[in-house]
Design an enzyme around this catalytic site. Structure first.
Site, short mmCIF file in Angstrom:
data_model
loop_
_atom_site.label_atom_id
_atom_site.label_comp_id
_atom_site.label_asym_id
_atom_site.label_seq_id
_atom_site.Cartn_x
_atom_site.Cartn_y
_atom_site.Cartn_z
N HIS A 140 1.37 3.98 1.87
CA HIS A 140 1.91 4.77 2.98
C HIS A 140 3.43 4.88 2.92
O HIS A 140 4.12 3.92 2.56
CB HIS A 140 1.48 4.16 4.33
CG HIS A 140 0.04 4.45 4.64
ND1 HIS A 140 -0.68 3.70 5.54
CD2 HIS A 140 -0.80 5.40 4.16
CE1 HIS A 140 -1.92 4.18 5.61
NE2 HIS A 140 -2.01 5.20 4.77
N ASP A 142 5.77 4.90 5.05
CA ASP A 142 6.62 3.98 5.83
C ASP A 142 6.65 2.58 5.19
O ASP A 142 7.23 1.65 5.76
CB ASP A 142 6.19 3.92 7.30
CG ASP A 142 4.79 3.37 7.50
OD1 ASP A 142 3.93 3.57 6.62
OD2 ASP A 142 4.55 2.74 8.55
N HIS A 143 6.05 2.44 4.01
CA HIS A 143 6.17 1.20 3.22
C HIS A 143 6.78 1.44 1.84
O HIS A 143 7.07 0.50 1.13
CB HIS A 143 4.78 0.54 3.07
CG HIS A 143 4.23 0.05 4.37
ND1 HIS A 143 4.18 -1.28 4.72
CD2 HIS A 143 3.76 0.74 5.44
CE1 HIS A 143 3.69 -1.38 5.95
NE2 HIS A 143 3.42 -0.18 6.40
N ASP A 149 -0.29 -3.78 6.27
CA ASP A 149 -0.93 -3.23 7.46
C ASP A 149 -2.40 -3.63 7.56
O ASP A 149 -3.21 -2.90 8.15
CB ASP A 149 -0.82 -1.69 7.47
CG ASP A 149 0.60 -1.22 7.78
OD1 ASP A 149 1.47 -2.06 8.05
OD2 ASP A 149 0.82 0.01 7.73
N HIS A 166 0.84 -1.20 0.00
CA HIS A 166 0.00 0.00 0.00
C HIS A 166 0.87 1.24 0.00
O HIS A 166 2.08 1.16 0.17
CB HIS A 166 -1.00 0.00 1.15
CG HIS A 166 -0.39 0.13 2.53
ND1 HIS A 166 0.46 -0.82 3.06
CD2 HIS A 166 -0.51 1.09 3.48
CE1 HIS A 166 0.82 -0.45 4.27
NE2 HIS A 166 0.27 0.71 4.56
N HIS A 189 -7.54 -0.42 5.57
CA HIS A 189 -6.47 0.47 6.07
C HIS A 189 -6.24 1.57 5.03
O HIS A 189 -6.26 2.75 5.34
CB HIS A 189 -5.22 -0.38 6.30
CG HIS A 189 -4.02 0.40 6.74
ND1 HIS A 189 -3.95 1.01 7.99
CD2 HIS A 189 -2.83 0.66 6.13
CE1 HIS A 189 -2.75 1.61 8.10
NE2 HIS A 189 -2.07 1.41 6.98
N HIS A 240 4.38 -4.37 10.87
CA HIS A 240 4.88 -3.71 12.08
C HIS A 240 5.04 -4.68 13.24
O HIS A 240 4.32 -5.69 13.33
CB HIS A 240 3.90 -2.62 12.53
CG HIS A 240 3.85 -1.43 11.62
ND1 HIS A 240 4.66 -0.33 11.78
CD2 HIS A 240 3.09 -1.18 10.53
CE1 HIS A 240 4.40 0.56 10.84
NE2 HIS A 240 3.44 0.07 10.04
ZN LIG Z 1 -0.02 1.79 6.45
#
Ligand SMILES: [Zn+2]
Length: 255
Positions: free
Chosen positions: A58, A60-61, A133, A56, A114, A171
């Site tokens: 985001h 942080d990915h 996530d 996805h 998400h 995570h």
């Molecule tokens: Zn995420």
């Protein structure tokens, strides 16, 4: 030959994973939170990066994609529905599409909630699921873009995978998730045992993942929203599972 994996921490509490096909040497990074830890894992294993499979959009990915693409000229595979928000995409995929990493055969499962375009990469022959996530051990992602109904439907799709499927999530949240789970599912006899095991793993500096779908089905309250005892325990006896899920998710958001 079966797939090999290597798990490592990125940023504060993100996980990076490498998926390696020993037959062809192909190696995929599942998401790319940042480049340096991915490169360190490649160096440690001697594997060469051929693909990045993005779950996805985001940051942080996806924050490491451009640097890795520049260095390794790897193929970037991403969800069709989020292609505009992800850098350097070469191939987009949607529900049911095949994704090969060398000879390893993966399938795309759309798991929105998400984010609206979130996908899971499932490798049935290797019993591996990379869920980003959507699902965490004893938890699930925040419902940021979708609806609780949508997220519950996505979690049910993952719950249907074979029990032996190993789940790699995005995570390390397991300890906090168990603390919360005990507030809604205190009568679940297997949760305490898992809590002890997780404490031990973390004390030894070990990751708490991967976990099996079979264990998560028994321990994760977000996969148990249609269990009558749990609904009863939180004062929602007789309610629709999606409503029970929304209540649990709401409580976790406020926890
Ligand atoms: Zn995420």
């Amino acid at each position: 030959m079966p797939a090999e994996t290597r798990l490592f921490l990125c940023l504060k509490d993100n996980y990076g994973v490498l998926l390696h096909d020993p037959d062809t040497g192909a190696t995929a990074a599942i998401d790319a939170p940042e480049a340096a830890p991915v490169e360190a894992a490649l160096k440690a294993t001697g594997w060469k990066l051929t693909d990045i499979l993005v779950t996805h959009h985001h940051h942080d990915h996806t924050g490491g994609i451009e640097a890795l693409k520049k260095k390794y000229n790897c193929r970037v595979v991403a969800p069709e529905k989020e292609k505009a928000k992800i850098p350097a995409v070469d191939k987009t995929v949607r529900e049911g599409d095949d994704v090969a990493v060398g000879k390893l055969k993966g399938k795309v499962i759309e798991t929105p909630g998400h984010t609206l375009g979130h996908i899971t990469y499932y490798f049935p022959e290797d019993h591996l699921a990379f869920v980003g996530d959507t699902l965490f051990s004893i938890g699930c992602g925040r419902v940021i873009e979708g609806t609780p109904e949508m997220m519950w439907a996505s979690l049910k799709k993952l719950r249907q995978l074979p029990n032996e499927t190993l789940v790699y999530c995005g995570h390390e949240y397991t300890a906090a998730n168990i603390k919360f789970a005990l507030t809604v599912d205190a009568n679940n006899p297997v949760l305490e045992a898992r809590a002890t095991q997780v404490r031990q793993l973390l004390a030894e500096g070990e990751p708490t993942i991967p976990v099996t779908i079979g264990d998560e089905k028994l321990e994760n309250p977000f996969l148990r929203a249609d269990v009558a005892d749990l609904a009863c325990d939180i004062g929602m006896a007789g309610k629709q599972p999606a409503e029970v899920f929304a209540e649990i998710r709401g409580r976790k958001d406020r926890f």
